[in-house]
Scaffold this motif. Structure first.
Motif, PDB file in Angstrom:
ATOM      1  N   SER A 123      33.933 -25.648  -3.534  1.00 21.68           N
ATOM      2  CA  SER A 123      32.662 -26.965  -3.365  1.00 21.68           C
ATOM      3  C   SER A 123      33.195 -28.006  -4.152  1.00 21.68           C
ATOM      4  CB  SER A 123      31.766 -25.823  -3.597  1.00 21.68           C
ATOM      5  OG  SER A 123      31.328 -25.249  -2.611  1.00 21.68           O
ATOM      6  N   HIS A 151      27.583 -33.631  -2.638  1.00 25.66           N
ATOM      7  CA  HIS A 151      27.725 -31.686  -1.907  1.00 25.66           C
ATOM      8  C   HIS A 151      28.646 -32.666  -0.883  1.00 25.66           C
ATOM      9  CE1 HIS A 151      28.795 -27.586  -2.354  1.00 25.66           C
ATOM     10  NE2 HIS A 151      28.601 -27.702  -0.854  1.00 25.66           N
ATOM     11  N   GLU A 167      31.469 -31.906  -6.164  1.00 31.26           N
ATOM     12  CA  GLU A 167      29.309 -31.849  -6.729  1.00 31.26           C
ATOM     13  C   GLU A 167      30.266 -33.063  -7.273  1.00 31.26           C
ATOM     14  OE1 GLU A 167      26.794 -29.872  -7.555  1.00 31.26           O
ATOM     15  OE2 GLU A 167      26.588 -28.089  -5.223  1.00 31.26           O
TER      16      GLU A 167
END
Length: 657
Positions: free
Chosen positions: A324, A284, A326
């Motif tokens: 973000s 992440h 991931e």
């Protein structure tokens, strides 16, 4: 945006006109909210004639009733997108607009109209750079005797028109100095003009901190750089061979890495003590950039010969906001047991990128909640943001808050706008024509409503949604939705919250086919209860655990009657109703079992189906009708005694159509 709203409203109307027959559920219409955001665009003909064009608009309206404000009770009926021309004498008028929704709900709106053959006077213009959106300029104009105003933004595009007093938001392609011309327009031939040389600014660094990561147990995370977790040893940040500028900055008290003139940059953890990432599941990181168009992340194992490495893309780059990222570690095709180097690479796109919250993590091995989220993943948010998105962007994870031992989605809506402006979604398979039950817990700091439902994650954005009122008390809600005219393997569950202000908290979300899971402990995570052998309430079914999962398991040593080896759960079955039974099953080889519903006593009437299972754990779904039987203590049943071999069953769900 208003034209888009019109298209969506028209699409819903046409969809409903074309839906006939009992197989087309329309119950959700009763829960559609009344029209909102009503307005009337007014444009005067500049010839002293008093001719004014009126165009109504509103979210969720399929028809408009317009009173022209001339003292008559007469109203004009208009469809979305239609306009009406009227000749006014000089004076002040109160226009009344009624928006009518698809379910007959109405909303009334009034707007003042001043018709004057004098040129607009006292023109006051506000031109400002938006504080949060890079290169966006917000213009507002007010003037006496004006109905509307136009803005020429000086960049070669067509002027933009708006009602006087309303704000125009305009996004420039490039920062710089532009000549902005504002023209106030009324019914008079003469106009009033304002001109300003304005500097359009670009936001070149984040103005807010990166999203705060969820709380995680130390054994579930390996942190490289984040204020949220204790980092492991990092010997070089950046490495001497990195091709970048480097600076650490603070935004809202949060430490952030700034890479400028970045081509590639490396991080060395510890060559003498390589990092073992084999137990971790995801990497992440959060990024913010104003100019990057590409970004990739590389993992390197220098402890083996030859060196092993792999690189993965961060996806489509979004500029001007925190994103973000991931990436599943299984995507990196390499030995991850002795990682020593981590790299960010722009693949030739020299740019400035801000990085925060770089860490590796895994989902907790134990989850004591035993929450059954049905077709969804991480419905109780105990694994943080996993599977939950803002909108439909796979790289934009939803904000999750942890309070003690409970995690849940939480957002505070500061200003009202479109419902979809503030959203959380999870992509899942939705089958066209199927009925689903969506259950969730929700609460707020005020009494307000949210929009919930299922729908597509791309054009034409078809959806089945309802408006759900929530309060300050955490409450579990359940809605039944039918995917009448849409379906996709990457459809989604939808929560839209942007139409009203106030905090929204959501937890324990589940989605089941049909009218909901009628069974208890379908995952067996609570052991045998209430699963029994046969119909004997005192004979609990055999349940085993493989460490992180519990399930029913039996090894049939001798073949006989199918019902000789059985697991059942008693529940009410309604005569002549149709049910969907879904379950996971697997064996040590190919064999069959019988699955169904039936009575738990004489005459043992039942509706069953033979299901062939294999050594691969597979989800099966059978449709069963209780023709001619029903009882409050009927049962779901699995009979396995007709053939030898192991039978494992898990994740059992029964729903009524």
């Amino acid at each position: 945006m208003k034209s888009l709203r019109f298209i969506l409203s028209l699409f819903i109307l046409l969809m409903m006109v074309g839906c006939t027959g009992e197989d087309r559920a329309t119950d959700f219409i009763d829960n559609v909210a009344a029209p909102s955001e009503l307005s009337i665009a007014v444009i005067a003909t500049q010839d002293n004639s008093g001719l004014v064009t009126l165009t109504p608009a509103g979210v969720g309206a399929t028809e408009f009733k317009l009173n022209l404000g001339e003292g008559s009770e007469e109203v004009i009926t208009l469809a979305p997108g239609e306009s009406f021309d009227n000749v006014y004498e000089e004076g002040s008028y109160t226009l009344t607009l009624t928006g009518i929704g698809i379910n007959g709900l109405t909303t009334e709106y009034t707007q003042q109209l001043v018709v004057s053959f004098q040129a607009p006077q006292n023109l006051m213009v506000s031109i400002e750079n938006d504080t949060g959106i890079s290169k966006q300029v917000n213009v507002t104009a007010n003037a006496d005797f004006a109905m509307s105003y136009t803005v020429d933004f000086g960049d070669g595009t067509d002027p933009v028109i708006s009602n006087i007093g309303e704000t125009i938001n305009y996004l420039y392609a490039e920062a710089g100095t532009y000549t902005i011309t504002v023209t106030a327009v009324g019914a008079a031939i003469e106009t009033t003009v304002y001109t300003e040389e304005f500097v359009v600014t670009e936001i070149l660094q984040p103005l807010t901190a990166a999203p705060t990561p969820p709380e995680r147990s130390p054994e579930d995370v390996i942190s490289i750089y984040s204020n949220a977790y204790t980092p492991i040893t990092v010997n070089e940040l950046p490495t001497p061979w990195s091709n970048t500028g480097f600076e650490e900055i603070q935004v809202d008290g949060d430490d952030i890495i700034k890479y400028f003139d970045l081509a590639f940059t490396g991080i060395v953890t510890d060559y003498g003590n390589p990092t073992d990432l084999t137990a971790m599941e995801f990497v992440h990181f959060d990024y913010w950039t104003a100019d990057a168009t590409t970004l990739s992340f590389k993992i390197v194992n220098t402890a083996v010969d030859p060196v092993q490495e792999d690189i993965e893309s961060a996806g489509d780059i979004v500029q001007g906001e925190w994103v973000s990222v991931e990436i599943p570690l299984d995507d990196f095709n390499m030995d991850r047991s002795q990682v020593t180097q981590l790299l960010f690479d722009t693949l030739g796109n020299i740019s400035t990128i801000y990085i925060d919250n770089l860490y590796f993590y895994k989902t907790p091995e134990t989850n004591t909640s035993n929450f059954d989220d049905g077709l969804l993943q991480n419905g109780d948010f105990e694994s943080g943001s996993v599977a939950w998105l803002i909108g439909v962007d796979d790289n934009n994870l939803a904000p999750v808050t942890t309070d003690g031992d409970n995690s849940y989605y939480s957002v505070d809506v500061a200003s009202a706008g479109n419902a979809f402006d503030v959203n959380i979604s999870q992509k899942t398979v939705i089958v066209q024509g199927n009925t689903y039950t969506l259950s969730f817990e929700a609460w707020s700091d005020v009494d307000r409503s949210i929009v919930v439902g299922i729908g597509l994650s791309g054009p034409p954005w078809s959806a089945a949604v309802v408006s759900q009122a929530i309060s300050t008390t955490p409450t579990t809600y359940s809605v039944t939705l039918t995917a009448s005219d849409f379906g996709a393997p990457d459809a989604r569950v939808i929560f839209d919250m942007g139409a009203e202000t106030g905090q929204v908290n959501i937890d324990n979300v589940s989605l089941f086919e049909g009218n909901g899971n009628l069974l208890s402990n379908g995952t067996f995570e609570s052991g045998s209860t209430p699963w029994i052998v046969g119909v004997d309430d005192n004979s609990p079914a055999p349940v085993v655990s493989d460490g992180s999962n519990m399930y029913y398991s039996v090894d049939v040593a001798v073949a006989g009657n199918a019902f000789d080896v059985n697991v059942s759960q008693k529940l009410e079955i309604i005569a002549d109703e149709t049910y969907i039974l879904t379950f996971d099953a697997w064996s040590e080889g190919d064999r069959s079992i019988i699955a169904g519903i039936g009575l738990s006593g004489p005459p043992f009437s039942a509706s069953v189906e033979e299901v062939n299972i294999t050594s691969t754990r597979t989800t099966y779904m059978v449709t069963l009708t209780a023709t001619g039987f029903g009882a409050p203590d009927a049962r779901v049943l699995f009979d396995s005694g007709a053939q030898t071999g192991l039978v494992n069953i898990d994740n059992v769900s029964l729903s009524r159509l």
